[in-house]
Design an enzyme around this catalytic site. Structure first.
Site, PDB file in Angstrom:
ATOM      1  N   VAL A 109      30.585   2.937  -5.290  1.00  0.00           N
ATOM      2  CA  VAL A 109      31.925   2.553  -5.702  1.00  0.00           C
ATOM      3  C   VAL A 109      32.973   3.438  -5.038  1.00  0.00           C
ATOM      4  O   VAL A 109      34.030   2.960  -4.596  1.00  0.00           O
ATOM      5  CB  VAL A 109      32.048   2.625  -7.234  1.00  0.00           C
ATOM      6  N   CYS A 110      32.686   4.732  -4.937  1.00  0.00           N
ATOM      7  CA  CYS A 110      33.659   5.628  -4.311  1.00  0.00           C
ATOM      8  C   CYS A 110      33.864   5.292  -2.846  1.00  0.00           C
ATOM      9  O   CYS A 110      34.973   5.426  -2.317  1.00  0.00           O
ATOM     10  CB  CYS A 110      33.220   7.087  -4.465  1.00  0.00           C
ATOM     11  N   THR A 111      32.793   4.820  -2.173  1.00  0.00           N
ATOM     12  CA  THR A 111      32.932   4.415  -0.762  1.00  0.00           C
ATOM     13  C   THR A 111      33.813   3.181  -0.656  1.00  0.00           C
ATOM     14  O   THR A 111      34.699   3.103   0.207  1.00  0.00           O
ATOM     15  CB  THR A 111      31.549   4.136  -0.156  1.00  0.00           C
ATOM     16  N   ASN A 146      37.591   4.339  -1.842  1.00  0.00           N
ATOM     17  CA  ASN A 146      38.382   5.354  -1.137  1.00  0.00           C
ATOM     18  C   ASN A 146      37.868   5.757   0.227  1.00  0.00           C
ATOM     19  O   ASN A 146      38.655   6.203   1.064  1.00  0.00           O
ATOM     20  CB  ASN A 146      38.485   6.618  -2.001  1.00  0.00           C
TER      21      ASN A 146
END
Length: 1449
Positions: free
Chosen positions: A937-939, A942
């Site tokens: 999810v972070c990839t 952001n």
């Protein structure tokens, strides 16, 4: 005597009476008599003067379409004269009746004109020049000249819409460049076409030679029961022999090429004189159509489809009289005669497979003339100016294919394609040549693409962009090349990344961002000289493409790489030139007239098709010898060798003849100049030659289908330069399938029934009967399913009294299916696949018993596939599925019920087949492929660094904007409209979602419902004022979203993590996989405050594309639309105008927000509820209008809906911000829609291998005879491995078991299952498992439901005394479930429990199960070890007497 009452020939008329059914044939004209004066139809084969009329009455049309099936029906059902008589009569009737086999049964223009509802009037096809891949008008007519002409042209007058969707799945495999080349390709096919063969007078002495392969088996004795040759009209006169059956391999190649979308196919037929006599039949004895099951099936299917043949067997058919009195002479002699011609029939079949393919038919002499003209550089006129072929050329991208032709013909054709035929001019081109043939279980492919063939892309894989950690210069002795001064450098990937480079690859390096002025940092390209690990390799500066005089850029410096400016790298695909030798250069070197087999010693000439067999030198030499000897045998004896031994026969008192096998061995020894010196190798060589001779006469359907797929793929390689071609021979055999067939196969053991003759000849009547009587369950009727059905029909599967083929598929046919699913036509689009597939399968074999279902197969599905079905409804399951979940379920059912399973799958040019052998091999679920890694999810949010990350982000954005948010607004609009105070509503959001999520949802509701007070009008799409207001609001919304997503959010991220910030380990934060974004915003071109660079112009354009697509979809959320109404509702120009006017406004709003933020003290003291209520106030006002927003589900296959356009625009904008190369809409569509690339060639290959394994399963061969397959047609690579045996699981007392074993428990009359307690069940389980008193059951579970655990329930006497079935129900009901509970009707009325719909469905299924299976573990108290028992099967009372004990131990 057969029941033929009379056979009279009077003045050219022939009348046959069979059991009071009369068939009348006319020698001239030979047309069926119309049984009714009503209605006419126009056949699909016609001259240019034929007019088109409509079909007025389908019943009358079907009456005239009864001819072939009625004849077969009478011959097969009504004659009492035995098989031999039936076969003789069938040969005669078919020979005569099919001459008039067109009639009103032919398809008319309305059937072949594929008019789509959205047709824009475009016509598709290929012009004669084939200069490009763009479809051009093929507005031509069917030109069928008279019988005496040398050729004809068959072109469909087809109207079809744009064919991009037809080839979309293939496009993702080949790419646009290669696909365009395919569309401009001319494939020239030369092979046995079937049809009539008229031979000159034969004496009675030559019957044993000339009657070979005409309509049955070889025989020398005219009185032999196994002789099935046609009866001559008069020995000494011209004989009309029938060989209706074409080469199944030829049809396979043509089918694969047509579905692949080649621009044109040219069919080569033999030359005829003016009387219709064949002039020198090519390879007359080299092909025996009577033993070609696939060819017979294709022939039936083509006749049925082209002529709309009705399968009725009971109606009388009269042939020969024309209904001249009524004026309804519907069948033109020329049209009817066309169906005799195998070329015409195949051409018509191809046109129905793909209306966009142009088909021509050329005589052999005309083709040789064209080849000579091509190679000599001349374009002189052909002598026969009136043959209708002057306009036929080979096009700009021709490929020549010889199918089932002898080596002599192959040499002749290859020479014509390769050499200048005596021409002294230098203007010539080499035409790629390919030959493919099968003989029994053997196949051979040869390729000659010329001495300078260029491979553009060897593997078709898209090079990965891999993140770079560092590049270091290597010191020491290995730092430089030996022959140059170039230094070596080591390249290292970042942690977690793996490269995809190999030794010799050329790689290029990429910088993270270009500067604002568009300046690019140039890095030198490097060549990989060594691969050290999956994360590192060694390179040196690339010297350039010296072969093509393309040196590297000397101005580039490696220092820029070492300094760390590059952030990623990828390999570059460079063209590669390879050289082929001609067939004559290989087989007859140094101008020798005798074929040499020295080529067998050259490994570079043979592409491995089996990692085991291909590297066996004895096998290679034996097969090459046998293929060469086959040509010599046919030239000497005029026929193919036969299994039937002639050693005990006498011929007019002469000496005993040698058997054909002995004759073939003699010919083979002459071809084999040298054999291995060891006697063991000699024995092996002769054994292989003997096996080849025994089986070469027949054709094996799976081998034909496999060879047709390989050959078609090589044609595409020759045409496009995509993928590595076969260099130069590929030999394949599946002789393991012959295991145990020697005693039962052969001619003498064949019963002439509905079972295929070729299969019976090879494997014996017993195997054919097993296949005919088997019940096969085919799960999926898509690409693989269609190929499987075609093969199964040809092999006679499901034709016995107890046999059947059950197919199920809940999907419907889409146009994109048509490029790889041969059973479907344009008119089938929208129909259920299984229903259409059944109808098409019956065309291939009307004797097949096929059941079609549209039910889903799954654990939670209700339908016909219950325990009863799995227990007794099928013998073998064939998977043609596209998802792992369904595969695992089917696999579990096969293991549970002891069924064989064959699973196949493809991915572009890659394919695999896995066979599961009951009680012997591991199952499909025993070894699972690693799951596709999810994007963190972070990839996504952001730190994207690949284009797939930005596409997935944009895909999620689409779902959020146009599906989730409209649904969310619709769900809450009534509640918000009715409530007076929003405080309670806001508080409930906080309690359910939390502060952040509640605040975000309130903002979304404010955006989605707030605009309604400002949209004037009555929500009427026809009201221009209302539409204008919606457009304005939608544009404002889209511009705001673009600013927030690509400028504000990225600025906030950079403020949180500045460029020079470090992480917790002290390393730079923006390093490795994390790329710092570059905020993007629209800057007007006339801006006075900021400079507008070329890069900014591109950014402006991308933002405008986003605004245009987003505002269009936003409008459709508010408006009731019809298809196509808003295809160009908001243009790019309108988006630019709105962006220009909003640019300054956005800056003003930004300053206002900053002032308000400062006045409020930064917002720190404002509570969350107040912020939520502030955002919901506008939503409440809008909710009072009670709007209903439209939801948009992402649809990848409709280009007009704007879905893919939005995802592409959003993804590429984000990619630009993060320095990721953007992609086009086609690639975005593939990733966002999760499209699996597919090709008909790969599909055909894995389907053929699946059918091969099916035969082995039905024969019950040992485990070592089966093969799992892993193939990659691009390389090409083939790996065949023996399935892994089922794993042995350790159990108590040193015992073992496998997944196939079961512990079976049954009740009795005194102690029925429904009253069996849990305690009793546990005791029976231990007893059946052979456990002692020191062993205790530790756990029992039913599926996901825990039934018993000793640490919880061992002392619970109440539970132990509860009936087991009640315990199971309680476990199901008590399971936690998020669904809305219902009332449990299964519980007692006074203590009803709440259950969910899913739980209720599980409970309902318990009453329909034959048995329940439990998982149990036991604990050995002596050792303290815990063991898993075999599955415990509890048979329910009502099924105990009818259920077998499968795998009981």
């Amino acid at each position: 005597m057969p029941s033929i009452t009379r056979l009279i020939s009077i003045v050219g008329l022939l009348t046959i009476a069979i059991d009071n059914r009369y068939y009348l044939f006319a020698e001239a004209g030979w047309r069926p008599l119309s049984l009714s004066s009503r209605g006419t139809s126009t056949p699909s084969i016609r001259s240019s003067t034929t007019t088109t009329t409509d079909v007025e009455d389908q019943d009358d049309r079907s009456r005239l379409s009864l001819l072939p099936s009625a004849l077969f029906g009478v011959v097969n059902s009504d004659l009492a004269g035995g098989d031999q008589t039936r076969r003789h009569l069938a040969s005669f009737l078919v020979a005569t009746s099919f001459r008039g086999g067109g009639g009103d049964g032919c398809v008319n223009d309305s059937d072949i004109t594929q008019h789509q509802e959205d047709d824009d009037g475009a016509h598709l096809g290929e012009s004669n020049n084939n200069d490009n891949a763009d479809d051009s008008v093929a507005d031509t007519i069917q030109d069928i000249p008279s019988k005496g002409t040398n050729s004809k042209k068959v072109k469909g007058k087809i109207e079809v819409d744009n064919d991009d969707e037809r080839y979309s799945r293939q496009m993702y495999t080949l790419g646009a460049r290669a696909h365009n080349l395919v569309r401009s390709t001319t494939a020239v096919l030369d092979g046995p076409l079937g049809g009539k063969k008229r031979l000159h007078a034969l004496s009675s002495d030559s019957l044993d030679v000339r009657y070979q392969g005409a309509d049955g088996f070889e025989g020398v004795d005219a009185n032999d029961d196994n002789l099935h040759a046609p009866t001559p009209t008069n020995v000494g006169d011209d004989l009309l022999l029938t060989n209706e059956t074409p080469s199944g391999l030829l049809y396979e190649v043509a089918k694969n090429l047509a579905l692949s979308g080649v621009g044109r196919i040219i069919l080569v037929q033999d030359d005829y004189n003016d009387d219709g006599e064949e002039l020198g039949c090519i390879d007359a004895g080299y092909f025996d159509g009577s033993l070609d099951d696939l060819g017979a099936a294709y022939h039936r299917a083509a006749l049925e489809e082209v002529c709309a043949v009705n399968n009725s067997k009971d109606e009388t058919v009269l042939i020969g009289e024309s209904d001249e009195e009524e004026g309804n002479s519907d069948v033109d002699e020329q049209e009817v005669m066309g169906l005799h011609d195998g070329a015409t029939l195949l051409a018509e079949f191809i046109q129905r497979l793909n209306p966009g393919v142009q088909v021509d038919v050329l005589s052999r002499s005309k083709l040789m003339h064209l080849l000579q003209s091509e190679n000599s550089g001349e374009r002189d006129d052909y002598d026969e100016s009136d043959d209708g072929q002057d306009n036929v050329t080979l096009g700009n991208n021709p490929v020549m294919v010889c199918v089932d032709r002898s080596i002599s013909v192959q040499l002749e054709m290859n020479d014509a394609c390769r050499y200048q035929l005596g021409s002294t001019t230098s203007k010539s081109r080499i035409i790629p040549f390919l030959s493919v043939e099968t003989a029994g279980v053997h196949a051979k492919i040869f390729c000659d693409f010329g001495p300078k063939f260029t491979i553009v892309d060897e593997d078709g894989e898209t090079p990965r962009s891999t993140l770079l950690d560092r590049i270091e210069e290597i010191a020491g002795d290995v730092a430089r090349d030996e022959d140059s001064d170039r230094l070596h450098y080591s390249v290292h990937c970042i942690d977690g990344e793996r490269h995809d480079v190999s030794c010799g690859d050329v790689v290029e390096f990429h910088i993270e961002h270009n500067d604002d002025h568009g300046a690019k940092v140039s890095f030198p390209m490097c060549q990989v000289i060594s691969v050290k690990s999956p994360t590192s390799f060694i390179v040196t500066e690339w010297a350039g493409d010296t072969a093509n005089n393309k040196p590297t850029d000397s101005s580039s410096s490696i220092l820029s790489l070492i300094s760390g400016k590059a952030r990623s790298f990828s390999r570059i695909k460079l063209p590669k030139q390879i050289s082929f030798s001609s067939l004559r250069e290989i087989l007859q070197p140094k101008e020798e007239s005798i074929t040499s087999l020295n080529c067998c010693n050259d490994d570079t000439l043979f592409a491995p098709s089996d990692l085991d067999k291909s590297f066996d030198p004895v096998r290679r030499r034996a097969i090459m010898t046998a293929m060469s000897a086959l040509d010599g045998f046919v030239m000497k004896y005029g026929r193919l060798p036969s299994k039937l031994s002639n050693s005990n026969r006498e011929n007019d008192g002469a000496k005993h003849k040698r058997s054909d096998i002995e004759r073939f061995l003699s010919v083979a020894r002459k071809f084999a100049k040298e054999c291995d010196g060891h006697s063991a190798n000699m024995d092996k060589w002769e054994s292989m030659i003997t096996q080849f001779a025994q089986n070469c006469r027949a054709k094996f359907t799976p081998v034909q289908a496999l060879s047709g797929a390989l050959a078609a793929q090589e044609v595409l390689k020759a045409a496009t330069g995509l993928y590595n071609p076969v260099r130069q021979f590929l030999l394949y055999d599946c002789d393991e399938v012959l295991h145990g067939s020697n005693e039962e196969s052969g001619e003498s053991g064949i019963e002439f029934s509905t079972t295929p003759l070729g299969l019976s000849y090879l494997l014996g009547q017993q195997t054919s009967n097993k296949l005919a009587g088997s019940s096969l369950f085919l799960v999926g009727a898509g690409a693989i399913g269609c190929e499987l059905l075609k093969n199964l029909a040809a092999m006679g599967a499901g034709t016995g009294k107890q046999g059947r083929i059950i197919i199920t598929d809940m999907d419907t046919i889409e146009k994109s299916n048509l490029s790889r699913q041969l059973l479907f036509r344009d008119s089938d689009v929208g129909e259920f696949k299984s229903i259409a597939a059944r109808a098409a399968t019956l065309r291939f074999n009307p004797n097949c018993h096929v059941e079609a279902h549209t039910s889903r197969v799954g654990e939670e599905e209700d339908g016909p596939f219950d325990d009863e079905f799995w227990s007794s409804g099928c013998n073998v399951v064939l998977n043609a599925l596209d998802n792992v979940e369904a595969r695992l379920f089917v696999d579990s059912q096969c293991v549970t019920h002891g069924l064989g399973l064959i699973d196949a799958g493809t991915l572009g040019p890659k394919g695999n087949v896995q066979v599961v052998i009951p009680h012997a091999s591991e199952s499909y679920g025993s070894s699972a492929d690693p799951p596709e890694p999810d994007i963190p999810v972070c990839t996504l949010k952001n730190f994207p660094y690949e284009i797939s990350h930005t596409i997935q982000w944009a895909r999620d954005l689409f779902d959020g904007y146009f599906c989730r948010r409209p649904r969310q607004a619709n769900d809450h609009v009534d509640e918000m409209a009715q409530v007076e105070d929003l405080t309670a509503f806001g508080q409930s959001l906080i309690e359910k979602l939390g502060d952040d999520a509640a605040l975000e949802m309130a903002g979304e509701l404010g955006e989605d419902l707030g605009p309604f007070p400002f949209i004037f009008g009555n929500a009427d799409t026809s009201d221009p004022e209302y539409v204008s207001a919606v457009k304005k609001e939608s544009l404002n919304w889209a511009i705001h979203q673009a600013h927030q997503l690509f400028f504000v959010a990225m600025n906030e991220l950079l403020q949180k993590h500045p460029i020079d910030s470090v992480d917790d380990d002290g390393a730079l934060f923006w390093s490795g996989a994390r790329r710092a974004p570059k905020p993007l915003r629209y800057i007007p071109l006339d801006s006075e405050d900021e400079e507008v660079s070329a890069q900014q112009v591109l950014i402006n354009e991308r933002i405008a594309q986003f605004v245009s697509s987003a505002s269009r979809l936003r409008m459709e959320s508010f408006l009731e639309i019809n298809d196509g109404d808003f295809a160009s509702l908001i243009t790019l120009e309108e988006a630019f105008i709105s962006l220009q006017s909003h640019a300054k406004m956005l800056d003003t709003k930004k300053k206002s927000r900053e002032i308000l933020h400062n006045l409020s003290g930064g917002g720190g003291d404002v509570d969350t509820l107040s912020l939520i209520l502030d955002r919901l106030n506008g939503a409440k006002v809008g909710a009072s209008f009670l709007p209903r927003l439209n939801l948009a589900d992402f649809e990848k296959d409709d280009e007009s809906n704007g879905h893919v356009a939005f995802v592409t625009a959003a993804s590429n904008l984000r990619a630009m911000a993060y320095g990721i190369p953007p992609v086009d809409a086609m690639e975005t569509r593939r990733v966002a829609g999760r499209i699996v690339p597919a090709m008909i060639t790969t599909t055909g290959l894995v389907s053929a291998l699946s059918c091969l394994e099916l035969v082995k399963l039905l024969k019950g061969l040992p485990l070592t005879m089966y093969r799992n397959a892993f193939v990659n047609l691009a390389l090409p690579f083939f790996a065949f491995t023996v399935p892994m045996p089922a794993a042995e699981v350790p159990s108590v007392h040193g015992k073992t078991h496998t997944i196939w074993d079961r512990i079976s428990i049954r009740g009795s009359s005194k102690h029925p299952v429904h009253s069996m307690t849990l305690k009793s069940f546990l005791k029976k389980t231990l007893k059946k498992a052979g456990c002692g008193n020191d062993v205790e059951v530790s756990s029992v579970s039913y599926g996901p439901y825990m039934i018993y655990a000793n640490f919880l329930h061992s002392d619970d006497e109440e539970m132990l005394e509860t009936p087991l079935l009640d315990t199971v129900k309680d476990a199901i009901i008590s399971e936690a479930d998020d669904e809305t509970p219902l009332v449990d009707e299964f519980a007692e009325s006074d203590m009803k429990k709440a259950i969910t719909a899913r739980q209720k469905a599980v409970l309902a299924k318990l009453d329909h199960k034959r048995f329940l299976e439990f998982s149990a573990t036991v604990e050995d108290h002596e050792t303290g070890e815990e063991y898993e028992l075999p599955a415990v099967r509890l048979f329910l009372d009502k099924f105990q007497q009818s259920t077998d004990d499968l795998g009981e131990n």
